[in-house]
Enzyme design. Structure first.
Site, short mmCIF file in Angstrom:
data_model
loop_
_atom_site.label_atom_id
_atom_site.label_comp_id
_atom_site.label_asym_id
_atom_site.label_seq_id
_atom_site.Cartn_x
_atom_site.Cartn_y
_atom_site.Cartn_z
N ILE A 82 1.11 3.49 6.40
CA ILE A 82 0.34 4.49 7.35
C ILE A 82 -0.17 3.86 8.73
O ILE A 82 -0.37 4.52 9.68
CB ILE A 82 -1.15 4.99 6.78
CG1 ILE A 82 -1.87 3.97 6.44
CG2 ILE A 82 -0.66 5.87 5.45
CD1 ILE A 82 -3.39 4.19 6.12
N ASP A 83 0.06 2.62 8.87
CA ASP A 83 -0.28 1.68 10.05
C ASP A 83 0.24 1.84 11.26
O ASP A 83 -0.05 1.64 12.26
CB ASP A 83 -0.57 0.32 9.76
CG ASP A 83 -1.67 0.13 8.36
OD1 ASP A 83 -2.47 1.08 8.29
OD2 ASP A 83 -1.61 -0.92 7.80
N HIS A 124 -9.83 5.77 2.26
CA HIS A 124 -8.22 5.97 1.69
C HIS A 124 -8.22 7.63 1.61
O HIS A 124 -6.78 7.89 1.11
CB HIS A 124 -8.26 5.61 0.34
CG HIS A 124 -8.29 4.17 0.22
ND1 HIS A 124 -9.43 3.11 0.55
CD2 HIS A 124 -7.03 3.37 -0.03
CE1 HIS A 124 -9.06 1.91 0.36
NE2 HIS A 124 -7.60 1.84 0.03
N GLY A 151 5.78 -2.23 3.36
CA GLY A 151 5.21 -3.01 4.74
C GLY A 151 5.83 -4.15 5.03
O GLY A 151 6.78 -4.52 4.28
N GLY A 176 0.84 -1.32 0.03
CA GLY A 176 -0.06 0.02 0.01
C GLY A 176 0.94 1.22 0.16
O GLY A 176 2.02 1.17 0.67
N GLY A 190 -5.62 0.84 9.70
CA GLY A 190 -4.53 0.62 10.49
C GLY A 190 -4.52 -0.85 10.38
O GLY A 190 -3.56 -1.61 11.35
N ARG A 191 -5.29 -1.53 9.79
CA ARG A 191 -5.37 -2.93 9.62
C ARG A 191 -5.29 -3.59 10.92
O ARG A 191 -6.34 -3.31 11.54
CB ARG A 191 -4.08 -3.42 8.92
CG ARG A 191 -4.02 -4.68 7.92
CD ARG A 191 -2.90 -5.13 7.21
NE ARG A 191 -2.58 -4.37 6.15
CZ ARG A 191 -3.05 -4.47 4.74
NH1 ARG A 191 -3.89 -5.79 4.57
NH2 ARG A 191 -2.76 -3.77 3.67
N CYS A 244 2.11 -7.97 -6.18
CA CYS A 244 2.57 -8.69 -7.32
C CYS A 244 2.33 -10.25 -7.08
O CYS A 244 3.13 -10.67 -6.14
CB CYS A 244 4.04 -8.40 -7.60
SG CYS A 244 4.52 -9.38 -8.96
O1 F6P Z 1 -1.55 -0.97 4.89
C1 F6P Z 1 -2.39 0.32 4.73
C2 F6P Z 1 -3.51 0.10 4.65
O2 F6P Z 1 -4.21 1.28 4.20
C3 F6P Z 1 -4.62 -0.43 5.90
O3 F6P Z 1 -4.68 0.60 6.97
C4 F6P Z 1 -5.70 -0.82 5.27
O4 F6P Z 1 -6.27 -1.97 5.91
C5 F6P Z 1 -5.21 -1.29 3.61
O5 F6P Z 1 -4.21 -0.69 3.40
C6 F6P Z 1 -6.30 -1.12 2.57
O6 F6P Z 1 -5.71 -1.83 1.36
P1 F6P Z 1 -6.14 -1.57 0.00
O7 F6P Z 1 -5.68 -0.09 -0.15
O8 F6P Z 1 -5.43 -2.58 -0.66
O9 F6P Z 1 -7.61 -1.40 0.17
#
Ligand code: F6P
Length: 366
Positions: free
Chosen positions: A151-152, A284, A104, A11, A195-196, A75
């Site tokens: 960002i997490d 986002h 990450g 991400g 924040g996952r 990927c």
């Molecule tokens: O790891 C960064 C993050 O923005 C998380 O906070 C979120 O859960 C995830 O990526 C969202 O991923 P995507 O952009 O693939 O939906």
């Protein structure tokens, strides 16, 4: 002249472009040639136009850009050995044997696997006639240096990841905006933040905005938490508050590891407290926009350190991760940081929540 590949993976986060800029410029200062690997690991596997030499002026203005201007991707082919074999071939053909990767924990783990396999991949390229011994001779080992862009703020062994403070800034701005409308209508808002599996963004946003209640994965509320939350929120209203702000991490769970969903919290607020309640999912927007000063500074100092780490690398030193600890840029063993990060998730899965909090900071555990 040593050729250093720089890429961003996973991400995007604010400050990734600033990190690429710093790696490119420091490479020139140290007499190396920087190459941008576009579209994350996809660029390594596809090669061709996706591996480009970068000039000093190519990164002009990147300090203040959001996201990553060299692209990123998740990927699938790099996860398989044939994809990594092609990636090794592309790197050798481009004369690159050092990679600085900003991503990450998943992206950085992939990089370390690639490094561990490197000599086997090179042997296979020779034995299958794809490259000659002479072509491969200068590329006996692959250097990997990790920069943590996310960002997490979920990586162990570093106090901050590139992007986390910009994201926190964005969340605070959004909650401040929500505050104005909540005040006008005397409403409650349940704000879901990213924040996952990590609660850092939610916790720090709660602190920075004076939220009434916060839910994070590392500290699930005890059974019956609904009563406790209502008591707290009602008390805040009794002492004159016209607003109720509840911040929920997207990974928030209860002690049975069941997700706590914003709509469930909303229903409790409406039904039990008679509060006019809305849910806002920031999504986002938290990842976009310009990097704050801290991420520009962090990305730049860490990019500089990453190039120095490439030049210091030997086949025997474990891949370093560039971090920041107590305001000093640091080098930590990458795989140890990944291992600790994963053990946080394991501790949560096994409901050892106190351990989960401590594990992100090994010194705290000791
Ligand atoms: O790891 C960064 C993050 O923005 C998380 O906070 C979120 O859960 C995830 O990526 C969202 O991923 P995507 O952009 O693939 O939906």
């Amino acid at each position: 002249r040593k050729r250093i590949g720089v890429m961003t993976s996973g991400g995007d986060s604010q400050g990734m472009s600033a990190a690429v800029r710093a790696v490119v410029r420091m490479s020139y200062i140290r007499g190396c040639e920087p190459y941008g690997i576009y579209e994350g690991y996809e660029g390594l596997v596809q090669g061709g136009d996706l591996i480009k030499k970068m000039q000093w002026q190519d990164v002009r203005g990147w300090l203040s850009e959001g996201g990553t201007l060299i692209g990123t991707a998740r990927c699938a082919s790099f996860r398989e050995r044939p994809g990594r074999l092609t990636a090794a071939k592309n790197l050798i053909l481009a004369g690159i044997d050092a990679l600085v990767i900003c991503g990450g924990d998943g992206s950085l783990t992939g990089a370390d696997i690639f490094r561990a396999e490197w000599s086997g991949l090179v042997q296979e390229l020779i034995s299958t006639g794809q490259l000659t011994e002479e072509q491969c001779a200068p590329y006996r080992f692959l250097t990997i240096v990790g920069l943590v862009g996310s960002i997490d703020n979920d990586m162990a062994s570093t106090d901050a990841t590139i992007g986390a403070y910009s994201s926190l800034t964005r969340i605070c701005e959004a909650v401040d905006s929500i505050f104005a409308t909540a005040y006008s209508h005397s409403r409650a808002f349940v704000v879901e933040v990213m924040g996952r599996h990590c609660g850092w963004l939610a916790l720090m946003a709660g602190l920075s905005t004076g939220a009434d209640f916060v839910f994070i994965p590392e500290h699930p509320p005890q059974p019956g938490w609904e009563d406790n939350m209502c008591k707290v929120l009602a008390k805040h209203r009794q002492i004159g508050k016209r607003t109720t702000i509840i911040i929920v991490a997207e990974g928030a769970i209860d002690t049975n590891l069941q997700p706590i969903k914003p709509n469930y919290i909303k229903d409790i607020c409406s039904q039990r407290l008679n509060l006019d309640t809305r849910v806002t999912t920031l999504g986002h927007t938290q990842r976009g926009g310009v990097p704050c000063f801290f991420d520009r500074m962090l990305a730049t100092l860490q990019g500089v350190e990453a190039v120095q780490a490439v030049l210091d690398a030997t086949p025997d030193t474990p891949s370093p991760m560039i971090g920041i600890n107590e305001n000093r840029i640091s080098r930590k063993p990458l795989m140890e940081a990944v291992r600790l990060t994963h053990s946080v998730a394991k501790a949560i899965e096994s409901k050892d929540f106190d351990k989960a909090i401590g594990l992100r900071d090994p010194e705290f555990v000791e």
